[in-house]
Design a protein around this motif. Structure first.
Motif, PDB file in Angstrom:
ATOM      1  N   ARG A   1      62.153  60.272  -0.204  1.00 13.66           N
ATOM      2  CA  ARG A   1      63.700  58.504  -0.851  1.00 13.66           C
ATOM      3  C   ARG A   1      62.932  57.058  -0.883  1.00 13.66           C
ATOM      4  O   ARG A   1      62.150  57.292   0.004  1.00 13.66           O
ATOM      5  CB  ARG A   1      64.390  58.724   0.223  1.00 13.66           C
ATOM      6  CG  ARG A   1      64.108  57.748   1.929  1.00 13.66           C
ATOM      7  CD  ARG A   1      64.540  58.359   3.017  1.00 13.66           C
ATOM      8  NE  ARG A   1      66.180  58.038   2.840  1.00 13.66           N
ATOM      9  CZ  ARG A   1      67.111  57.974   3.620  1.00 13.66           C
ATOM     10  NH1 ARG A   1      67.554  58.575   4.949  1.00 13.66           N
ATOM     11  NH2 ARG A   1      68.300  56.984   3.484  1.00 13.66           N
ATOM     12  N   ILE A   2      63.628  56.279  -0.586  1.00 12.33           N
ATOM     13  CA  ILE A   2      63.178  55.064  -1.496  1.00 12.33           C
ATOM     14  C   ILE A   2      63.940  53.658  -0.593  1.00 12.33           C
ATOM     15  O   ILE A   2      65.174  54.306  -1.796  1.00 12.33           O
ATOM     16  CB  ILE A   2      62.666  54.653  -2.923  1.00 12.33           C
ATOM     17  CG1 ILE A   2      62.114  53.481  -3.077  1.00 12.33           C
ATOM     18  CG2 ILE A   2      63.419  54.835  -3.567  1.00 12.33           C
ATOM     19  CD1 ILE A   2      60.816  53.184  -3.861  1.00 12.33           C
ATOM     20  N   ALA A   3      63.471  52.907  -0.298  1.00 17.35           N
ATOM     21  CA  ALA A   3      64.349  51.888  -0.290  1.00 17.35           C
ATOM     22  C   ALA A   3      64.017  50.002  -0.882  1.00 17.35           C
ATOM     23  O   ALA A   3      63.033  50.508  -0.506  1.00 17.35           O
ATOM     24  CB  ALA A   3      64.563  51.836   1.745  1.00 17.35           C
TER      25      ALA A   3
ATOM     26  N   TYR B   1      51.809  44.110  -3.442  1.00 22.88           N
ATOM     27  CA  TYR B   1      50.493  44.522  -3.100  1.00 22.88           C
ATOM     28  C   TYR B   1      51.149  45.973  -2.229  1.00 22.88           C
ATOM     29  O   TYR B   1      52.638  46.057  -2.407  1.00 22.88           O
ATOM     30  CB  TYR B   1      50.499  43.644  -2.048  1.00 22.88           C
ATOM     31  CG  TYR B   1      51.568  43.395  -0.871  1.00 22.88           C
ATOM     32  CD1 TYR B   1      51.724  43.834  -0.236  1.00 22.88           C
ATOM     33  CD2 TYR B   1      52.262  42.079  -1.311  1.00 22.88           C
ATOM     34  CE1 TYR B   1      52.499  43.638   0.975  1.00 22.88           C
ATOM     35  CE2 TYR B   1      53.472  42.038  -0.655  1.00 22.88           C
ATOM     36  CZ  TYR B   1      53.474  42.822   0.651  1.00 22.88           C
ATOM     37  OH  TYR B   1      54.957  42.006   1.006  1.00 22.88           O
ATOM     38  N   ASP B   2      50.153  46.942  -2.159  1.00 25.43           N
ATOM     39  CA  ASP B   2      50.704  47.977  -1.760  1.00 25.43           C
ATOM     40  C   ASP B   2      49.757  47.768   0.552  1.00 25.43           C
ATOM     41  O   ASP B   2      49.528  47.204   0.696  1.00 25.43           O
ATOM     42  CB  ASP B   2      50.308  49.269  -2.140  1.00 25.43           C
ATOM     43  CG  ASP B   2      50.246  49.458  -3.609  1.00 25.43           C
ATOM     44  OD1 ASP B   2      51.684  50.112  -4.056  1.00 25.43           O
ATOM     45  OD2 ASP B   2      49.642  48.876  -4.540  1.00 25.43           O
ATOM     46  N   MET B   3      50.885  48.659   0.962  1.00 25.87           N
ATOM     47  CA  MET B   3      50.934  48.519   2.022  1.00 25.87           C
ATOM     48  C   MET B   3      50.595  50.840   2.485  1.00 25.87           C
ATOM     49  O   MET B   3      51.488  51.716   2.028  1.00 25.87           O
ATOM     50  CB  MET B   3      52.094  47.862   3.469  1.00 25.87           C
ATOM     51  CG  MET B   3      51.824  46.466   2.987  1.00 25.87           C
ATOM     52  SD  MET B   3      50.986  45.256   4.153  1.00 25.87           S
ATOM     53  CE  MET B   3      50.579  46.420   5.577  1.00 25.87           C
ATOM     54  N   TRP B   4      49.700  50.235   3.593  1.00 35.67           N
ATOM     55  CA  TRP B   4      49.453  51.732   3.849  1.00 35.67           C
ATOM     56  C   TRP B   4      49.212  51.310   5.335  1.00 35.67           C
ATOM     57  O   TRP B   4      48.812  50.772   6.111  1.00 35.67           O
ATOM     58  CB  TRP B   4      48.351  52.713   3.824  1.00 35.67           C
ATOM     59  CG  TRP B   4      48.084  52.762   2.953  1.00 35.67           C
ATOM     60  CD1 TRP B   4      47.999  54.434   2.087  1.00 35.67           C
ATOM     61  CD2 TRP B   4      47.642  51.704   1.486  1.00 35.67           C
ATOM     62  NE1 TRP B   4      48.295  54.323   0.539  1.00 35.67           N
ATOM     63  CE2 TRP B   4      48.389  52.980   0.458  1.00 35.67           C
ATOM     64  CE3 TRP B   4      47.133  50.881   0.556  1.00 35.67           C
ATOM     65  CZ2 TRP B   4      47.480  53.101  -1.238  1.00 35.67           C
ATOM     66  CZ3 TRP B   4      46.930  50.215  -0.442  1.00 35.67           C
ATOM     67  CH2 TRP B   4      47.529  51.415  -1.537  1.00 35.67           C
TER      68      TRP B   4
ATOM     69  N   MET C   1      52.822  53.429   2.219  1.00 37.61           N
ATOM     70  CA  MET C   1      54.430  53.305   3.007  1.00 37.61           C
ATOM     71  C   MET C   1      54.722  51.718   1.748  1.00 37.61           C
ATOM     72  O   MET C   1      56.273  52.060   2.363  1.00 37.61           O
ATOM     73  CB  MET C   1      54.426  52.551   4.485  1.00 37.61           C
ATOM     74  CG  MET C   1      53.747  51.058   4.687  1.00 37.61           C
ATOM     75  SD  MET C   1      53.893  50.223   6.266  1.00 37.61           S
ATOM     76  CE  MET C   1      55.148  50.098   5.829  1.00 37.61           C
ATOM     77  N   SER C   2      54.559  50.891   1.247  1.00 31.49           N
ATOM     78  CA  SER C   2      55.330  50.468   0.780  1.00 31.49           C
ATOM     79  C   SER C   2      54.630  50.333  -0.449  1.00 31.49           C
ATOM     80  O   SER C   2      53.232  49.658  -1.068  1.00 31.49           O
ATOM     81  CB  SER C   2      55.997  49.343   1.035  1.00 31.49           C
ATOM     82  OG  SER C   2      55.109  48.299   2.025  1.00 31.49           O
TER      83      SER C   2
ATOM     84  N   GLY D   1      60.059  44.370  -2.153  1.00 30.23           N
ATOM     85  CA  GLY D   1      59.361  45.429  -1.719  1.00 30.23           C
ATOM     86  C   GLY D   1      60.372  46.655  -1.462  1.00 30.23           C
ATOM     87  O   GLY D   1      61.568  46.801  -1.581  1.00 30.23           O
ATOM     88  N   MET D   2      59.424  47.809  -1.856  1.00 31.07           N
ATOM     89  CA  MET D   2      59.657  49.259  -2.163  1.00 31.07           C
ATOM     90  C   MET D   2      58.852  49.824  -1.033  1.00 31.07           C
ATOM     91  O   MET D   2      58.177  50.039  -0.897  1.00 31.07           O
ATOM     92  CB  MET D   2      59.654  49.871  -3.662  1.00 31.07           C
ATOM     93  CG  MET D   2      60.643  49.378  -4.830  1.00 31.07           C
ATOM     94  SD  MET D   2      60.156  48.439  -5.592  1.00 31.07           S
ATOM     95  CE  MET D   2      58.624  47.414  -4.888  1.00 31.07           C
ATOM     96  N   PHE D   3      60.499  50.961  -0.314  1.00 33.27           N
ATOM     97  CA  PHE D   3      59.420  51.531   1.075  1.00 33.27           C
ATOM     98  C   PHE D   3      60.292  52.834   0.701  1.00 33.27           C
ATOM     99  O   PHE D   3      61.417  53.313   0.625  1.00 33.27           O
ATOM    100  CB  PHE D   3      60.152  50.792   2.164  1.00 33.27           C
ATOM    101  CG  PHE D   3      60.113  49.116   2.604  1.00 33.27           C
ATOM    102  CD1 PHE D   3      58.768  49.012   3.489  1.00 33.27           C
ATOM    103  CD2 PHE D   3      61.315  48.423   1.969  1.00 33.27           C
ATOM    104  CE1 PHE D   3      58.925  47.635   3.543  1.00 33.27           C
ATOM    105  CE2 PHE D   3      60.495  46.909   1.824  1.00 33.27           C
ATOM    106  CZ  PHE D   3      59.209  47.095   2.935  1.00 33.27           C
ATOM    107  N   PHE D   4      58.926  53.858   1.187  1.00 36.02           N
ATOM    108  CA  PHE D   4      58.857  55.352   0.887  1.00 36.02           C
ATOM    109  C   PHE D   4      58.720  56.021   2.189  1.00 36.02           C
ATOM    110  O   PHE D   4      58.527  55.958   2.582  1.00 36.02           O
ATOM    111  CB  PHE D   4      57.039  55.665   0.090  1.00 36.02           C
ATOM    112  CG  PHE D   4      56.838  54.362  -1.719  1.00 36.02           C
ATOM    113  CD1 PHE D   4      58.202  54.096  -2.155  1.00 36.02           C
ATOM    114  CD2 PHE D   4      56.032  53.617  -0.850  1.00 36.02           C
ATOM    115  CE1 PHE D   4      57.230  53.631  -3.168  1.00 36.02           C
ATOM    116  CE2 PHE D   4      55.506  53.000  -1.814  1.00 36.02           C
ATOM    117  CZ  PHE D   4      56.208  53.315  -3.033  1.00 36.02           C
TER     118      PHE D   4
END
Length: 154
Positions: free
Chosen positions: A6-8, A91-94, A100-101, A124-127
């Motif tokens: 899902r994505i939020a 930017y991307d976060m892990w 994660m986003s 942001g898009m959170f996965f």
């Protein structure tokens, strides 16, 4: 164990006034050593990879483990920089190697009579399992802007 895919989406705007000139706040973002200082380069962090390339198309990487917890990794690309006016990044976060986003963030610098008004806007898009982390991102960003204020006062 299967992960629900899902994505939020989460967005926020934060504004802070700092009692110093725009050039001083800009320097805190554009100088790698200075930026590393206010981002939390303390003994509570076990530092990993760090890269800082402040130019359009440049990439930043900041990897760290906080209090022995999970490994956090931030990778950003500067998409727009107008000196003393704005910075825009994607930017991307892990977290422990799990993506994660992905976010788009802007920082706008405005001269005011008391110093500088900084406005940060982020979407942001959170996965997957991180879909509910939007409020945490906003709270973490609030903390970073407070740390910037402390740095500028110090």
């Amino acid at each position: 164990m299967s992960i629900e895919r899902r994505i939020a989406h989460s967005g926020f705007t934060l504004t802070r006034d700092y009692p110093v000139p725009v050039a001083r706040v800009w320097q805190a973002f554009s100088d790698g050593e200075e930026k590393r200082g206010w981002l939390g380069d303390t003994d509570t962090f076990e530092r990993g990879e760090w890269r800082f390339d402040f130019r359009v198309g440049g990439r930043d990487v900041d990897e760290a483990r906080f209090h022995g917890g999970p490994l956090s990794r931030y990778e950003a690309v500067y998409t727009d920089i107008v000196e003393h006016v704005r910075i825009v990044t994607t930017y991307d976060m892990w977290l422990d190697s799990i993506h994660m986003s992905t976010s788009v963030a802007s920082f706008e610098f405005e001269e005011i009579s008391e110093g500088t008004r900084l406005t940060h806007v982020e979407h942001g898009m959170f996965f997957d399992q991180f879909w509910a982390d939007g409020p945490d991102r906003e709270e973490g960003t609030r903390g970073l802007l407070e740390a910037l204020g402390e740095h500028l006062r110090g």
